[in-house]
Scaffold this active site. Sequence first.
Site, PDB file in Angstrom:
ATOM      1  N   ARG A 169    -105.572   3.402  37.758  1.00 28.11           N
ATOM      2  CA  ARG A 169    -104.540   3.596  38.178  1.00 28.11           C
ATOM      3  C   ARG A 169    -102.668   2.457  38.068  1.00 28.11           C
ATOM      4  NH1 ARG A 169    -108.444   2.337  42.791  1.00 28.11           N
ATOM      5  NH2 ARG A 169    -108.588   3.954  43.652  1.00 28.11           N
ATOM      6  N   LYS A 204    -108.294  -0.986  44.456  1.00 26.50           N
ATOM      7  CA  LYS A 204    -107.829  -1.471  46.164  1.00 26.50           C
ATOM      8  C   LYS A 204    -108.871  -1.215  46.450  1.00 26.50           C
ATOM      9  CE  LYS A 204    -105.420   2.899  46.373  1.00 26.50           C
ATOM     10  NZ  LYS A 204    -105.688   4.816  47.162  1.00 26.50           N
ATOM     11  N   HIS A 277    -100.814   8.582  36.872  1.00 26.01           N
ATOM     12  CA  HIS A 277    -101.246   9.059  38.427  1.00 26.01           C
ATOM     13  C   HIS A 277    -102.128  10.543  37.227  1.00 26.01           C
ATOM     14  CE1 HIS A 277    -103.560   7.346  41.218  1.00 26.01           C
ATOM     15  NE2 HIS A 277    -104.035   8.406  41.928  1.00 26.01           N
ATOM     16  N   ARG A 280    -104.722   9.221  35.282  1.00 23.73           N
ATOM     17  CA  ARG A 280    -106.022   9.133  35.903  1.00 23.73           C
ATOM     18  C   ARG A 280    -106.888  10.217  35.815  1.00 23.73           C
ATOM     19  NH1 ARG A 280    -108.891   4.665  38.603  1.00 23.73           N
ATOM     20  NH2 ARG A 280    -108.990   5.972  41.076  1.00 23.73           N
ATOM     21  N   HIS A 303    -113.581   4.666  43.644  1.00 21.87           N
ATOM     22  CA  HIS A 303    -113.505   4.960  44.642  1.00 21.87           C
ATOM     23  C   HIS A 303    -114.223   4.253  45.743  1.00 21.87           C
ATOM     24  CE1 HIS A 303    -111.867   9.117  43.066  1.00 21.87           C
ATOM     25  NE2 HIS A 303    -110.341   8.120  42.889  1.00 21.87           N
ATOM     26  N   TYR A 312    -112.866  16.287  42.450  1.00 21.20           N
ATOM     27  CA  TYR A 312    -112.632  17.195  40.759  1.00 21.20           C
ATOM     28  C   TYR A 312    -113.533  18.384  40.372  1.00 21.20           C
ATOM     29  CZ  TYR A 312    -109.635  12.995  40.653  1.00 21.20           C
ATOM     30  OH  TYR A 312    -108.474  11.873  40.876  1.00 21.20           O
TER      31      TYR A 312
END
Length: 336
Positions: A169, A204, A277, A280, A303, A312
């Site tokens: 990110r 995150k 992004h 990414r 994730h 994806y």
Amino acid sequence: MSQTLAELHPLVQEYLHELHVLRQLSPHTLKAYRMDLSELQTFAADDSVELLKVTNAHVRRWAGRMHSKDKSSRTIARALSAWRGWYDWLTEKDARREAQAGRVTANLVANPVDDVKAPKRLKSLPKALSVEQALSLVNQAVKEAEEKQDLESMRDAAIIDLLYSSGLRLSELLGIDVMQSKDRQHESAGWLDWDAAEVTVLGKGGKRRSVPIGGPAMLSLKAWREARDQACHAGQAQSSHALFISATGARLSPRTVQARLRTLAMRAGLPTHVHPHMMRHSFASHVLQSSQDLRAVQEMLGHASIASTQIYTSLDFQHLAQAYDKAHPRAKAGKD
């Protein structure tokens, strides 16, 4: 076709008047209500159904009819909301007072729009570059770095190479230090392990993860580090923990990276607006195409849930479908 206000059912007119006077809705919102209620009246007329005798089955059928006309889920949801609001108003009106002489009343038992929902909005797929486009962008950045040998070009090449190599990110990328620091005044959020060719970042939820860096990206990073150190030693830039710095030595801002990437993409001749992004998304899609290892991609992207990574697989299928349409001799059979 939308009716004029005078053509609408008297109770629809009364409801719209109440929305205007009592709730003081904006002209734009009132227009939307009028159009949606006008469409309800049209559906009822087309199916020879009295507006005050509409059932739940009618509403479901009409929602399906709107969907078959390629109306968006948002548009259908807005219409259902307007219809539900009107029928709620009618039932409340009947509950508040008995029918007055000379006035039409609804005598509704239940709201026919209750439990009717718009079709789910399809989750939009993330935009990713093709393999050819991604390589074209990286090659453009590396080429400019080799030709210009200036700080900005060498830094840009290292940034783009790292974004595409590791799927970071933008916030993670900008938090990377040249090396790990545990100093009380500065504890690194992210850092490079130059020997292991690995980057550790703070993602995150405060979760750390380490992602491998490809050989070509490491070459770009080492070239940038050398140029960066020389500039700091020569006093051209202040010394900083940050790996990616501006001309003054400050940690690079997100806006600068976004602008530099957009400009490079234009020079590379890419026909789309490229942002960090997207690199990414491209990384994830291309690794998945090659490896088919969803768990590994999940770990590299950081994730928390595999569901976030599964999108994806749709990009992968989309890629395969496009390749099929272009290459298979019978792909276009029956389309002409």
